[in-house]
Design a protein around this motif. Sequence first.
Motif, PDB file in Angstrom:
ATOM      1  N   UNK A 259     -21.590 -67.709 -18.712  1.00  0.00           N
ATOM      2  CA  UNK A 259     -21.186 -68.574 -17.769  1.00  0.00           C
ATOM      3  C   UNK A 259     -20.789 -70.027 -18.301  1.00  0.00           C
ATOM      4  N   UNK A 260     -20.585 -71.046 -17.770  1.00  0.00           N
ATOM      5  CA  UNK A 260     -20.426 -72.276 -18.739  1.00  0.00           C
ATOM      6  C   UNK A 260     -19.818 -72.891 -17.261  1.00  0.00           C
ATOM      7  N   UNK A 261     -20.922 -74.375 -17.369  1.00  0.00           N
ATOM      8  CA  UNK A 261     -20.640 -75.590 -16.227  1.00  0.00           C
ATOM      9  C   UNK A 261     -20.037 -76.966 -16.182  1.00  0.00           C
ATOM     10  N   UNK A 262     -18.995 -77.359 -16.284  1.00  0.00           N
ATOM     11  CA  UNK A 262     -18.050 -77.587 -15.834  1.00  0.00           C
ATOM     12  C   UNK A 262     -18.730 -78.223 -15.447  1.00  0.00           C
ATOM     13  N   UNK A 263     -18.930 -79.947 -14.952  1.00  0.00           N
ATOM     14  CA  UNK A 263     -19.661 -80.726 -13.459  1.00  0.00           C
ATOM     15  C   UNK A 263     -19.557 -82.011 -13.340  1.00  0.00           C
ATOM     16  N   UNK A 264     -18.180 -82.787 -12.432  1.00  0.00           N
ATOM     17  CA  UNK A 264     -18.381 -83.970 -12.887  1.00  0.00           C
ATOM     18  C   UNK A 264     -18.763 -84.627 -11.237  1.00  0.00           C
ATOM     19  N   UNK A 265     -20.399 -85.655 -11.321  1.00  0.00           N
ATOM     20  CA  UNK A 265     -20.479 -85.559 -10.684  1.00  0.00           C
ATOM     21  C   UNK A 265     -20.483 -87.570 -10.329  1.00  0.00           C
ATOM     22  N   UNK A 266     -20.205 -87.708  -8.840  1.00  0.00           N
ATOM     23  CA  UNK A 266     -20.072 -88.964  -8.390  1.00  0.00           C
ATOM     24  C   UNK A 266     -21.490 -89.049  -8.297  1.00  0.00           C
TER      25      UNK A 266
END
Length: 272
Positions: A213-220
């Motif tokens: 797996x690979x995490x790609x996450x934008x966090x506001x």
Amino acid sequence: MAFPLPTLDPDYLRILRAAAMQPPMRPRVPLWAGEAVIGSVEPEFLSQIVLPPLLDGREQLLKEERSGVVGWHLQGEVTAGLNRLAAVLHAMGLAGAWRDEQLAVPDAQGQVVGTVERAAVRPLGIATRAVHLVGQATDGRFWVQQRAFDKPNDPGLWDTLVGGMVAGTDTVATALVRETWEEAGLHVADLQAVRHGGQLRTCRPARDGGGAGYVVEDMDWYRCTVPDGVTPVNQDGEVACFALMDAHELLQKMQNQEFTLEAALIQAALLA
């Protein structure tokens, strides 16, 4: 009494930011839906997946080359196809924890092209969005939560006052309202000085998909003041407890890796 903010160690900040932006452990190739890139997978990860043909006889999942790049093409309607793929990954033990929660699937330009079960986003390298709320008491101390010890990710670690995924049916604003109630039993409208703090991204390997797996996450992230006499109370069973920490205790626990990486990143951005 107000508690002064500590000075962040530049070496700690550098290590924290490096941990948040890590390349894949192994090469990855695009996952396409139509003409859009919607994720990435290890080259042979989907070779083990068998999906039934579409009604018109086309294969749902094809390995193909585009402009010299080899990747995987999911044909047919995006949401239906991705959720069929998610179900197979789950049956094979290659998905994350199954949540019955649909997350938005964006293309490379950020336009939503479908939704997928949350358990499949990491194995398929699909970008996600999350929202966090940093809450401070009127004296400057921080309200933080300890994640439940039975959570599939980061059990028992400390986190921001509120943190959660932006579901496929949510905007960031509606997700903030929903998560603030579910996790802390608070209404955003009753909090003081609620404002957007910024946006951060994390990209790093994930153990989902048998380590593929690979995490790609934008966090506001948002910040607010929790009024005197108001105490957070968890509503969904996903929080072990809440606590008030001054900035020095907060930073010490961050440096001891007692906070989630996401929470540490956000709190470092506030303290920097």
